[in-house]
Design a protein around this motif. Structure first.
Motif, PDB file in Angstrom:
ATOM      1  N   ALA A 104     -20.108 -18.523  26.462  1.00 51.97           N
ATOM      2  CA  ALA A 104     -19.501 -19.576  27.284  1.00 51.97           C
ATOM      3  C   ALA A 104     -19.342 -20.868  26.487  1.00 51.97           C
ATOM      4  O   ALA A 104     -18.314 -21.554  26.592  1.00 51.97           O
ATOM      5  CB  ALA A 104     -20.352 -19.822  28.529  1.00 51.97           C
ATOM      6  N   VAL A 105     -20.331 -21.202  25.659  1.00 48.92           N
ATOM      7  CA  VAL A 105     -20.249 -22.406  24.825  1.00 48.92           C
ATOM      8  C   VAL A 105     -19.132 -22.252  23.792  1.00 48.92           C
ATOM      9  O   VAL A 105     -18.387 -23.203  23.517  1.00 48.92           O
ATOM     10  CB  VAL A 105     -21.597 -22.681  24.131  1.00 48.92           C
ATOM     11  CG1 VAL A 105     -21.454 -23.787  23.091  1.00 48.92           C
ATOM     12  CG2 VAL A 105     -22.653 -23.064  25.163  1.00 48.92           C
ATOM     13  N   ILE A 106     -19.001 -21.065  23.208  1.00 46.47           N
ATOM     14  CA  ILE A 106     -17.951 -20.818  22.217  1.00 46.47           C
ATOM     15  C   ILE A 106     -16.578 -21.066  22.813  1.00 46.47           C
ATOM     16  O   ILE A 106     -15.718 -21.737  22.214  1.00 46.47           O
ATOM     17  CB  ILE A 106     -18.064 -19.378  21.673  1.00 46.47           C
ATOM     18  CG1 ILE A 106     -19.339 -19.231  20.839  1.00 46.47           C
ATOM     19  CG2 ILE A 106     -16.833 -19.014  20.838  1.00 46.47           C
ATOM     20  CD1 ILE A 106     -19.640 -17.800  20.436  1.00 46.47           C
ATOM     21  N   ILE A 107     -16.338 -20.559  24.013  1.00 50.32           N
ATOM     22  CA  ILE A 107     -15.047 -20.756  24.667  1.00 50.32           C
ATOM     23  C   ILE A 107     -14.829 -22.224  24.990  1.00 50.32           C
ATOM     24  O   ILE A 107     -13.715 -22.758  24.832  1.00 50.32           O
ATOM     25  CB  ILE A 107     -14.968 -19.886  25.940  1.00 50.32           C
ATOM     26  CG1 ILE A 107     -14.898 -18.399  25.552  1.00 50.32           C
ATOM     27  CG2 ILE A 107     -13.755 -20.268  26.791  1.00 50.32           C
ATOM     28  CD1 ILE A 107     -14.866 -17.462  26.726  1.00 50.32           C
ATOM     29  N   LEU A 147      -4.712 -18.670  22.593  1.00 52.13           N
ATOM     30  CA  LEU A 147      -4.655 -17.458  23.403  1.00 52.13           C
ATOM     31  C   LEU A 147      -5.252 -16.271  22.654  1.00 52.13           C
ATOM     32  O   LEU A 147      -6.012 -15.483  23.219  1.00 52.13           O
ATOM     33  CB  LEU A 147      -3.211 -17.159  23.803  1.00 52.13           C
ATOM     34  CG  LEU A 147      -2.980 -15.874  24.615  1.00 52.13           C
ATOM     35  CD1 LEU A 147      -3.745 -15.938  25.928  1.00 52.13           C
ATOM     36  CD2 LEU A 147      -1.497 -15.657  24.866  1.00 52.13           C
ATOM     37  N   ILE A 148      -4.910 -16.151  21.353  1.00 55.57           N
ATOM     38  CA  ILE A 148      -5.461 -15.060  20.552  1.00 55.57           C
ATOM     39  C   ILE A 148      -6.983 -15.183  20.469  1.00 55.57           C
ATOM     40  O   ILE A 148      -7.717 -14.210  20.670  1.00 55.57           O
ATOM     41  CB  ILE A 148      -4.841 -15.048  19.144  1.00 55.57           C
ATOM     42  CG1 ILE A 148      -3.341 -14.726  19.218  1.00 55.57           C
ATOM     43  CG2 ILE A 148      -5.546 -14.018  18.250  1.00 55.57           C
ATOM     44  CD1 ILE A 148      -2.626 -14.845  17.879  1.00 55.57           C
ATOM     45  N   SER A 149      -7.464 -16.392  20.171  1.00 54.84           N
ATOM     46  CA  SER A 149      -8.909 -16.608  20.032  1.00 54.84           C
ATOM     47  C   SER A 149      -9.635 -16.391  21.357  1.00 54.84           C
ATOM     48  O   SER A 149     -10.714 -15.792  21.397  1.00 54.84           O
ATOM     49  CB  SER A 149      -9.181 -18.025  19.512  1.00 54.84           C
ATOM     50  OG  SER A 149      -8.666 -18.200  18.217  1.00 54.84           O
ATOM     51  N   PHE A 150      -9.041 -16.880  22.449  1.00 58.17           N
ATOM     52  CA  PHE A 150      -9.670 -16.709  23.759  1.00 58.17           C
ATOM     53  C   PHE A 150      -9.742 -15.228  24.127  1.00 58.17           C
ATOM     54  O   PHE A 150     -10.780 -14.753  24.614  1.00 58.17           O
ATOM     55  CB  PHE A 150      -8.889 -17.469  24.828  1.00 58.17           C
ATOM     56  CG  PHE A 150      -9.479 -17.349  26.209  1.00 58.17           C
ATOM     57  CD1 PHE A 150     -10.463 -18.225  26.626  1.00 58.17           C
ATOM     58  CD2 PHE A 150      -9.065 -16.347  27.078  1.00 58.17           C
ATOM     59  CE1 PHE A 150     -11.028 -18.113  27.901  1.00 58.17           C
ATOM     60  CE2 PHE A 150      -9.617 -16.219  28.339  1.00 58.17           C
ATOM     61  CZ  PHE A 150     -10.600 -17.111  28.754  1.00 58.17           C
ATOM     62  N   ALA A 151      -8.639 -14.502  23.892  1.00 56.95           N
ATOM     63  CA  ALA A 151      -8.636 -13.067  24.192  1.00 56.95           C
ATOM     64  C   ALA A 151      -9.666 -12.339  23.336  1.00 56.95           C
ATOM     65  O   ALA A 151     -10.366 -11.438  23.810  1.00 56.95           O
ATOM     66  CB  ALA A 151      -7.241 -12.492  23.954  1.00 56.95           C
ATOM     67  N   SER A 156     -19.663 -17.157  16.835  1.00 56.09           N
ATOM     68  CA  SER A 156     -19.720 -18.608  17.004  1.00 56.09           C
ATOM     69  C   SER A 156     -18.919 -19.356  15.940  1.00 56.09           C
ATOM     70  O   SER A 156     -18.632 -20.547  16.107  1.00 56.09           O
ATOM     71  CB  SER A 156     -21.178 -19.090  16.983  1.00 56.09           C
ATOM     72  OG  SER A 156     -21.738 -18.942  15.689  1.00 56.09           O
ATOM     73  N   LEU A 157     -18.562 -18.680  14.853  1.00 57.24           N
ATOM     74  CA  LEU A 157     -17.764 -19.314  13.805  1.00 57.24           C
ATOM     75  C   LEU A 157     -16.276 -19.346  14.137  1.00 57.24           C
ATOM     76  O   LEU A 157     -15.511 -20.057  13.475  1.00 57.24           O
ATOM     77  CB  LEU A 157     -17.964 -18.573  12.471  1.00 57.24           C
ATOM     78  CG  LEU A 157     -19.386 -18.601  11.891  1.00 57.24           C
ATOM     79  CD1 LEU A 157     -19.443 -17.747  10.631  1.00 57.24           C
ATOM     80  CD2 LEU A 157     -19.819 -20.026  11.589  1.00 57.24           C
TER      81      LEU A 157
END
Length: 203
Positions: free
Chosen positions: A20-23, A52-56, A91-92
């Motif tokens: 959740a923190v990463i998002i 969008l790519i990273s979130f997915a 996390s990176l």
């Protein structure tokens, strides 16, 4: 010498918080454009696509992580360390997402971005293998589990192809990264229904 075992519930709750923190960190990178109207939106369109790519990527790992850990009735130290390794690699991603945007999606930044994905994918595979080891020991390892492992290896192969491709066609490389997320859009397709695998006792 007996190995300590732990309740997977705490591992899952901790992982949920980290993801959740990463998002949240990635969302903070979205900036309002200076221009008004559609002209302003066009300037941030590449940023939105990469987000969008990273979130997915993160979201699909969260779904698969939940389903994977839910199969385990108990966790040993190997699983705990494998999970920490996976969370560290994941996390990176906000950093590499910001790096790609800062460098205007040049070849090197895209190659590093995809490299972070393959490292994360490999760390998740190690977590999967550590849990599969206990499933085999308990006689609950299924053919569907093996199929999902193959999907994991396929994802790593696509990322491996995308890394050198980034130096010639960075946007096509990002397209391959997006394609991998499509592979995992239906992460439950290879698993049997939940009624065949009753939920573990969390007490």
């Amino acid at each position: 010498m007996a190995h300590d075992v732990y309740t997977p519930g705490r591992l899952e709750a901790f992982s949920d918080g980290v993801i959740a923190v990463i998002i949240t960190i990635m969302v903070l990178e979205l900036k309002v454009p200076h221009q008004d109207g559609f002209a302003g939106l066009r300037t941030v369109f590449p940023t939105l696509c990469l987000y969008l790519i990273s979130f997915a990527f993160v979201g699909i790992y969260w779904i698969n992580h939940h389903q994977l850990v839910h199969r385990a009735h108990e966790a040993d130290e190997l699983i705990l360390y494998a999970n920490l390794g996976f969370l560290f690699c994941l996390s990176l991603l906000p950093f590499f997402t910001s790096y790609v945007l800062e460098k205007k999606m040049d070849s090197c930044s895209v190659a590093l971005y995809v490299s972070s994905m393959i490292v994360t994918g490999f760390s998740f595979l190690l977590l999967r293998l550590s849990i599969s080891r206990r499933l085999r020991h308990a006689g609950r390892f299924e053919a569907e589990d093996k199929a999902i492992e193959r999907k994991n290896w396929l994802s790593l192969f696509v990322y491996l192809v995308a890394i050198p491709l980034a130096f010639q066609h960075p946007r096509l490389s990002l397209g391959l990264a997006a394609f991998v997320t499509i592979i995992w859009v239906t992460p439950t397709a290879g698993l049997k229904r939940s009624e065949e695998f009753p939920p573990r006792d969390r007490n």
